[in-house]
Design an enzyme around this catalytic site. Sequence first.
Site, short mmCIF file in Angstrom:
data_model
loop_
_atom_site.label_atom_id
_atom_site.label_comp_id
_atom_site.label_asym_id
_atom_site.label_seq_id
_atom_site.Cartn_x
_atom_site.Cartn_y
_atom_site.Cartn_z
N HIS A 1 134.09 63.79 -0.19
CA HIS A 1 133.83 64.43 -1.48
C HIS A 1 134.15 65.92 -1.49
O HIS A 1 133.70 66.66 -2.36
CB HIS A 1 132.36 64.21 -1.88
CG HIS A 1 132.04 62.78 -2.16
ND1 HIS A 1 130.80 62.22 -1.95
CD2 HIS A 1 132.82 61.77 -2.62
CE1 HIS A 1 130.84 60.93 -2.27
NE2 HIS A 1 132.05 60.65 -2.69
N SER B 1 122.34 55.72 1.03
CA SER B 1 121.91 54.52 0.32
C SER B 1 123.06 53.55 0.09
O SER B 1 122.85 52.43 -0.39
CB SER B 1 121.30 54.92 -1.03
OG SER B 1 122.28 55.57 -1.84
N ARG C 1 121.74 64.87 -6.81
CA ARG C 1 121.69 63.92 -7.92
C ARG C 1 120.28 63.79 -8.50
O ARG C 1 120.11 63.32 -9.61
CB ARG C 1 122.18 62.54 -7.46
CG ARG C 1 123.65 62.50 -7.16
CD ARG C 1 124.01 61.20 -6.49
NE ARG C 1 125.43 61.14 -6.21
CZ ARG C 1 126.35 60.68 -7.05
NH1 ARG C 1 126.00 60.24 -8.23
NH2 ARG C 1 127.62 60.66 -6.72
N CYS D 1 146.88 87.00 -11.28
CA CYS D 1 146.95 85.59 -11.69
C CYS D 1 145.83 85.29 -12.68
O CYS D 1 146.06 84.71 -13.74
CB CYS D 1 146.83 84.69 -10.46
SG CYS D 1 146.77 82.93 -10.82
N ILE E 1 128.94 67.70 1.23
CA ILE E 1 129.93 68.74 0.94
C ILE E 1 129.54 70.08 1.55
O ILE E 1 130.14 71.10 1.25
CB ILE E 1 130.09 68.91 -0.59
CG1 ILE E 1 128.74 69.27 -1.24
CG2 ILE E 1 130.67 67.65 -1.22
CD1 ILE E 1 128.83 69.56 -2.74
#
Length: 247
Positions: A122, A197, A36, A160, A106
């Site tokens: 997540h 956090s 982030r 596909c 993740i």
Amino acid sequence: MEEQVKTLQSWIDRAQSICFFTGAGVSTESGIPDFRSQNGLYKKNLSFVDVVSRPYFERDPNQFWPLFKEIFRIKLLHEYKPNKGHEFIAELESRGKQVRVITQNIDGLHQEAGNKYVYEIHGTIKYAHCPKCKTRYDAAHMNANAVPKCQIISKNKQPCDTILKPNVVLFGDSIHQFEEAIQSALSSDLFIVLGSSLEVTPINQIPLLVQRKGTIPMVIINLSATYYDDMFDLVIREPIGATLSSL
């Protein structure tokens, strides 16, 4: 910190069932950045939330994938290894403790370290799947193709060719295993937050539910203060690896 570590040690010794709640602070010690904070990676005036979102993936998957792979450093996945924090949690399980891990991360490092019961709220960066036929693909396939597509051959002998969706929970997706994570937290003898956090909803409600139960000791180890520190019985603002290594 010595007295705090002694207290934590005594709680861990007494507890048979321990629930860990882990955030980015656990993985940064393995060299994985807090994604982030990587504002410099984004292009086309898009924010982190703009890029890592289901609407953006559905609107323009060909543009989504190069940015997604750059943000999450897909090519470097093989270089990231479990650190002392991951190893400590896994060792508790190997010694007979009932350990459950609720993670915001993740990267799959808890499983790589040896933990069997991990709730990846997540999702995971290590796999992607075909939205059409649900076939799963690994990071090698993601890396081998600028825009990874499904290679399954259909009954009419045609590929596909559907663009894959990463197994990460994007903004706009539902989080994974939330109810199971809550039950694990509430059934534990000790609840420990590591490197979070506690700003991300709705999973930051889990510590609140544990506190509301009122019978489970709560610990947080995080370098910086959080809004929820007051509800924990023990607060340690030290590096995770160093703290756990001292136990």
